[in-house]
Design a protein around this motif. Structure first.
Motif, PDB file in Angstrom:
ATOM      1  N   ASP A  36     -10.569  -5.113  -3.021  1.00  8.07           N
ATOM      2  CA  ASP A  36      -9.346  -5.099  -2.222  1.00  8.07           C
ATOM      3  C   ASP A  36      -9.644  -4.474  -0.869  1.00  8.07           C
ATOM      4  O   ASP A  36      -9.933  -3.280  -0.777  1.00  8.07           O
ATOM      5  CB  ASP A  36      -8.250  -4.314  -2.956  1.00  8.07           C
ATOM      6  CG  ASP A  36      -6.917  -4.397  -2.255  1.00  8.07           C
ATOM      7  OD1 ASP A  36      -6.769  -5.199  -1.305  1.00  8.07           O
ATOM      8  OD2 ASP A  36      -6.009  -3.645  -2.652  1.00  8.07           O
ATOM      9  N   ALA A  38      -7.545  -4.961   1.964  1.00 14.11           N
ATOM     10  CA  ALA A  38      -6.328  -4.755   2.753  1.00 14.11           C
ATOM     11  C   ALA A  38      -6.054  -3.258   2.894  1.00 14.11           C
ATOM     12  O   ALA A  38      -5.996  -2.530   1.908  1.00 14.11           O
ATOM     13  CB  ALA A  38      -5.145  -5.453   2.103  1.00 14.11           C
ATOM     14  N   GLY A  39      -5.954  -2.796   4.130  1.00 17.73           N
ATOM     15  CA  GLY A  39      -5.692  -1.388   4.389  1.00 17.73           C
ATOM     16  C   GLY A  39      -6.886  -0.478   4.188  1.00 17.73           C
ATOM     17  O   GLY A  39      -6.778   0.736   4.339  1.00 17.73           O
ATOM     18  N   GLU A 136      -6.193 -10.055  10.353  1.00 20.21           N
ATOM     19  CA  GLU A 136      -5.285 -10.748   9.423  1.00 20.21           C
ATOM     20  C   GLU A 136      -5.382 -10.165   8.015  1.00 20.21           C
ATOM     21  O   GLU A 136      -4.380 -10.060   7.305  1.00 20.21           O
ATOM     22  CB  GLU A 136      -5.610 -12.245   9.399  1.00 20.21           C
ATOM     23  CG  GLU A 136      -4.812 -13.064   8.422  1.00 20.21           C
ATOM     24  CD  GLU A 136      -3.357 -13.269   8.832  1.00 20.21           C
ATOM     25  OE1 GLU A 136      -2.549 -13.590   7.943  1.00 20.21           O
ATOM     26  OE2 GLU A 136      -3.028 -13.090  10.019  1.00 20.21           O
ATOM     27  N   LEU A 137      -6.582  -9.779   7.609  1.00 15.57           N
ATOM     28  CA  LEU A 137      -6.792  -9.204   6.279  1.00 15.57           C
ATOM     29  C   LEU A 137      -6.296  -7.756   6.187  1.00 15.57           C
ATOM     30  O   LEU A 137      -6.225  -7.202   5.097  1.00 15.57           O
ATOM     31  CB  LEU A 137      -8.271  -9.268   5.896  1.00 15.57           C
ATOM     32  CG  LEU A 137      -8.851 -10.669   5.688  1.00 15.57           C
ATOM     33  CD1 LEU A 137     -10.370 -10.599   5.536  1.00 15.57           C
ATOM     34  CD2 LEU A 137      -8.212 -11.361   4.493  1.00 15.57           C
ATOM     35  N   GLY A 138      -5.999  -7.160   7.320  1.00 17.76           N
ATOM     36  CA  GLY A 138      -5.486  -5.789   7.318  1.00 17.76           C
ATOM     37  C   GLY A 138      -6.545  -4.725   7.116  1.00 17.76           C
ATOM     38  O   GLY A 138      -6.237  -3.611   6.710  1.00 17.76           O
ATOM     39  N   VAL A 139      -7.794  -5.046   7.444  1.00 18.90           N
ATOM     40  CA  VAL A 139      -8.884  -4.088   7.316  1.00 18.90           C
ATOM     41  C   VAL A 139      -8.739  -3.033   8.418  1.00 18.90           C
ATOM     42  O   VAL A 139      -8.589  -3.369   9.586  1.00 18.90           O
ATOM     43  CB  VAL A 139     -10.250  -4.807   7.436  1.00 18.90           C
ATOM     44  CG1 VAL A 139     -11.390  -3.816   7.418  1.00 18.90           C
ATOM     45  CG2 VAL A 139     -10.396  -5.831   6.333  1.00 18.90           C
TER      46      VAL A 139
END
Length: 170
Positions: A36, A38-39, A136-139
């Motif tokens: 995961d 994201a974030g 876009e993936l929120g990395v």
């Protein structure tokens, strides 16, 4: 602007990834995700340009396949990471440029010098879509898996926080 077209799971010899296909209106790009992201902060990330010689034809004259394998091994060990695959053969100049430059590389010229010697840009790659994908993936931040520190600036210019570089040196 990018659009997510499709996604699915991909089993590799380095574990299972989620493949996400993006499109920016001109080209497709693929993000292979493990875990995961994201974030997440300090995510291992390889931004990799396509190479028919290395990946499809198993050429021993470039290290593209090996760099990809090392990156996937490191991501597998960490249990989380991203590989972004860009359609940028021949440092973004195309396969024709790659073919034309081979003889100069065999004479000892560095790849960028060889491309220039046959009339192409030293490096025509564009990393905008890679930055768009990461955003876009929120990395939150990445650790680049690269031997080319010049990849950092175009990503940071587009809002990606690069907190470190890890070599994929053989």
């Amino acid at each position: 602007m990018i659009v997510k077209l499709a996604e699915g799971n991909l089993k590799t010899k380095f574990g299972e990834y989620r493949e996400v296909l993006f499109y920016n209106g001109q080209k497709e790009a693929i993000a292979l995700l493990m875990g995961d992201v994201a974030g997440a902060e300090n995510v291992l990330c390889r931004v990799h340009s396509s190479c028919l010689f290395g990946h499809a034809f198993n050429s021993i004259e470039c290290d593209c396949r090996e760099q990809m394998e090392i990156s996937q091994q490191l991501i597998q060990q960490e249990g989380k990471g991203i590989v972004i695959w860009l359609d940028q053969e021949g440092k973004g100049n195309g396969h024709f440029a790659l073919l034309k430059s081979v003889e100069y590389k065999r004479l000892g010229l560095a790849p960028a010098d060889a491309y220039e010697a046959v009339g192409f840009k030293r490096d025509a790659r564009d990393y905008t879509i890679a930055a768009d994908i990461l955003n876009e993936l929120g990395v939150k931040s990445i650790r680049m898996l690269t031997n080319n520190p010049r990849k950092v600036e175009p990503l940071t210019k587009h809002g990606v926080e690069v907190v470190g570089i890890r070599s994929t040196e053989l």
